[in-house]
Design an enzyme around this catalytic site. Structure first.
Site, PDB file in Angstrom:
ATOM      1  N   TYR A  89      19.974 -39.228  15.655  1.00 47.94           N
ATOM      2  CA  TYR A  89      19.430 -37.812  14.884  1.00 47.94           C
ATOM      3  C   TYR A  89      20.526 -37.505  13.646  1.00 47.94           C
ATOM      4  CZ  TYR A  89      16.320 -33.725  14.017  1.00 47.94           C
ATOM      5  OH  TYR A  89      15.444 -32.422  13.655  1.00 47.94           O
TER       6      TYR A  89
ATOM      7  N   LYS B  38      20.635 -36.707  10.337  1.00 48.53           N
ATOM      8  CA  LYS B  38      20.600 -35.002   8.825  1.00 48.53           C
ATOM      9  C   LYS B  38      21.511 -34.627   8.714  1.00 48.53           C
ATOM     10  CE  LYS B  38      16.651 -33.980  10.491  1.00 48.53           C
ATOM     11  NZ  LYS B  38      15.403 -34.141   9.542  1.00 48.53           N
TER      12      LYS B  38
HETATM   13  N1  LIG Z   1      11.471 -27.731  14.970  1.00 45.96           N
HETATM   14  C1  LIG Z   1      12.617 -27.392  14.750  1.00 45.96           C
HETATM   15  O1  LIG Z   1      13.266 -26.531  15.449  1.00 45.96           O
HETATM   16  C2  LIG Z   1      13.651 -28.161  13.962  1.00 45.96           C
HETATM   17  C3  LIG Z   1      15.052 -27.661  14.714  1.00 45.96           C
HETATM   18  C4  LIG Z   1      15.569 -28.790  13.543  1.00 45.96           C
HETATM   19  C5  LIG Z   1      15.164 -29.792  12.712  1.00 45.96           C
HETATM   20  N2  LIG Z   1      13.351 -29.649  12.077  1.00 45.96           N
HETATM   21  C6  LIG Z   1      13.199 -30.649  11.389  1.00 45.96           C
HETATM   22  O2  LIG Z   1      11.971 -29.816  10.522  1.00 45.96           O
HETATM   23  C7  LIG Z   1      11.422 -31.317  10.299  1.00 45.96           C
HETATM   24  C8  LIG Z   1       9.960 -30.693  10.842  1.00 45.96           C
HETATM   25  O3  LIG Z   1       9.466 -30.475  12.171  1.00 45.96           O
HETATM   26  P1  LIG Z   1       8.887 -30.213  13.000  1.00 45.96           P
HETATM   27  O4  LIG Z   1       9.465 -29.361  14.690  1.00 45.96           O
HETATM   28  O5  LIG Z   1       7.439 -29.484  12.331  1.00 45.96           O
HETATM   29  O6  LIG Z   1       7.382 -31.878  13.909  1.00 45.96           O
HETATM   30  P2  LIG Z   1       6.595 -32.178  13.657  1.00 45.96           P
HETATM   31  O7  LIG Z   1       6.171 -33.667  14.458  1.00 45.96           O
HETATM   32  O8  LIG Z   1       5.485 -31.435  14.265  1.00 45.96           O
HETATM   33  O9  LIG Z   1       6.205 -32.476  12.244  1.00 45.96           O
HETATM   34  C9  LIG Z   1       6.879 -33.272  11.237  1.00 45.96           C
HETATM   35  C10 LIG Z   1       5.439 -33.491  10.743  1.00 45.96           C
HETATM   36  O10 LIG Z   1       6.108 -35.500  10.582  1.00 45.96           O
HETATM   37  C11 LIG Z   1       5.188 -36.981   9.969  1.00 45.96           C
HETATM   38  N3  LIG Z   1       6.182 -37.934  10.388  1.00 45.96           N
HETATM   39  C12 LIG Z   1       6.573 -38.326  10.816  1.00 45.96           C
HETATM   40  N4  LIG Z   1       7.061 -39.515  10.678  1.00 45.96           N
HETATM   41  C13 LIG Z   1       6.388 -39.414   9.693  1.00 45.96           C
HETATM   42  C14 LIG Z   1       6.747 -40.947   8.308  1.00 45.96           C
HETATM   43  N5  LIG Z   1       7.720 -41.701   8.107  1.00 45.96           N
HETATM   44  N6  LIG Z   1       5.938 -40.786   7.446  1.00 45.96           N
HETATM   45  C15 LIG Z   1       4.858 -38.754   7.341  1.00 45.96           C
HETATM   46  N7  LIG Z   1       5.039 -37.954   7.987  1.00 45.96           N
HETATM   47  C16 LIG Z   1       5.592 -38.810   9.390  1.00 45.96           C
HETATM   48  C17 LIG Z   1       4.282 -35.946  11.750  1.00 45.96           C
HETATM   49  O11 LIG Z   1       3.615 -37.007  11.843  1.00 45.96           O
HETATM   50  C18 LIG Z   1       4.548 -34.704  11.428  1.00 45.96           C
HETATM   51  O12 LIG Z   1       3.455 -34.549  11.335  1.00 45.96           O
HETATM   52  C19 LIG Z   1      11.616 -32.563  10.755  1.00 45.96           C
HETATM   53  O13 LIG Z   1      12.446 -32.680   9.776  1.00 45.96           O
HETATM   54  C20 LIG Z   1      12.370 -31.735  11.865  1.00 45.96           C
HETATM   55  O14 LIG Z   1      13.901 -33.422  11.904  1.00 45.96           O
HETATM   56  C21 LIG Z   1      12.756 -29.022  12.816  1.00 45.96           C
END
Ligand SMILES: NC(=O)c1ccc[n+]([C@@H]2O[C@H](COP(=O)([O-])OP(=O)(O)OC[C@H]3O[C@@H](n4cnc5c(N)ncnc54)[C@H](O)[C@@H]3O)[C@@H](O)[C@H]2O)c1
Length: 320
Positions: free
Chosen positions: A166, A170
């Site tokens: 990851y 990232k």
């Molecule tokens: N939640 C946090 O605190 C946090 C922190 C740092 C980074 N992020 C990043 O933020 C982004 C959103 O994460 P989140 O926490 O909302 O997660 P989440 O799982 O709630 O949402 C992610 C969405 O992406 C979709 N997805 C996954 N693979 C896919 C693909 N190949 N094609 C299309 N859609 C796809 C999933 O179906 C899901 O609905 C991600 O990139 C994650 O790495 C989140």
């Protein structure tokens, strides 16, 4: 409802759940038409039970509030998928102004246990997934002399234990963002990245929270880099970080008001919007002879910064 993005069209990847859903709703609340992309899979990228439902529900939510949206269920992890997602904007709304690369998954594992499949799938969704949508969008933006791109990195990339795949993806996104900002800045396009904090299915997973707690407890001393992610995980468990709170800044980056913000990385979560410094040389040694030798470095190391360096993670003495 505002009108800062009236007449604009935005693609949001991974918009069926979590942070992406909030981005889609917030952009729509400023008048943008939205392409809601989501493959509807599991948090680790599992596709056996993939469903159109999350994307369809967000489209309906946007329509219910008077907006316009369309769903597309392709994976961002292939070039064909990225092309179809961008083409959906052109076919459905006749233009594209904004790309939010957000789709993501997790397959956490200590580096010595990480399988090739766990490495590949995470890098494919995040890093290649950004490129797959960026390339066709960049072609449109270059032609029309304008556009907005917001990429999604993570604080975990600063050095969270057990997240090698990851972090590699990232931090790759952070480098990619700097380059795209330069490639497209001359055409009036901006490209920035965020490191969000939000309670979602990825971060509120009980196993992940427990893992993080153990990692924090086992740390021998202070560390640099990912230190803030301890704060993030503690806050996450306490329900401090609403995904809705990340999106207004992302929407602002997509407005005309942010035309001169390009190539930068922001921490966005809770009541904080932070600007990251760009990496720079922190301390230096110079060699008057030009050619370094190990003997020479050994001789000067103890008196130099190398003798008192601040470690990211202190290496423990296995015999102690
Ligand atoms: N939640 C946090 O605190 C946090 C922190 C740092 C980074 N992020 C990043 O933020 C982004 C959103 O994460 P989140 O926490 O909302 O997660 P989440 O799982 O709630 O949402 C992610 C969405 O992406 C979709 N997805 C996954 N693979 C896919 C693909 N190949 N094609 C299309 N859609 C796809 C999933 O179906 C899901 O609905 C991600 O990139 C994650 O790495 C989140």
């Amino acid at each position: 409802m505002g009108n800062r993005l009236e007449g604009r069209v935005a693609v949001v990847t991974g918009a069926g759940r979590g942070i992406g859903r909030c981005h889609a709703l917030n952009l729509a609340s400023e008048g943008a038409k939205i392409v809601v992309n989501d493959l509807g899979g599991g948090p680790g990228g599992q596709t056996d039970d993939a469903t159109a439902q999350p994307a369809d529900e967000v489209v309906q939510e946007i329509k219910d509030t008077g907006g316009d949206a369309v769903a597309v269920y392709d994976s961002v992890a292939s070039m064909e998928g990225g092309e179809r997602i961008i083409q959906t904007a052109l076919d459905s709304f006749g233009r594209l102004d904004i790309l939010i690369n957000n789709a993501g998954i997790l397959r956490d594992r200590m580096i010595y246990n990480t399988t090739e499949e766990e490495w590949d799938v995470v890098v494919a969704v995040h890093l290649k997934g950004h490129f797959a949508c960026l390339k066709p969008a960049a072609q449109v933006f270059r032609q029309q002399r304008g556009g907005r791109i917001v990429n999604t990195s993570s604080e975990s990339a600063l050095g969270n234990m057990g997240q090698g795949n990851y972090a590699a993806a990232k931090e790759g996104i952070t480098g990619l963002t700097r380059v795209v900002a330069r490639d497209l800045g001359r055409y009036g396009v901006t490209c920035n990245s965020i490191r969000p904090r939000a309670g979602t299915r990825l971060t509120l997973d009980p196993e992940l929270l427990e893992q993080q707690k153990r990692a924090m407890q086992s740390r021998a001393g202070g560390r640099l880099g990912g230190g803030d992610s301890d704060v993030a995980m503690t806050g996450m468990a306490a329900g401090m970080f609403k995904p809705e709170n990340v999106s207004p800044f992302v929407t602002w980056l997509c407005t005309d008001e942010a035309a001169n913000v390009n190539g930068r990385s922001f921490l966005v979560g809770g009541n904080l919007i932070g600007l990251y410094t760009e990496p720079t040389v922190e301390a230096a040694l110079y060699n008057p002879q030009e050619d370094w030798t190990v003997d020479y470095i050994s001789a000067i190391a103890p008196q130099s910064y190398l003798g008192s360096i601040k470690n990211i993670a202190p290496a423990q003495d296995p015999k102690a």
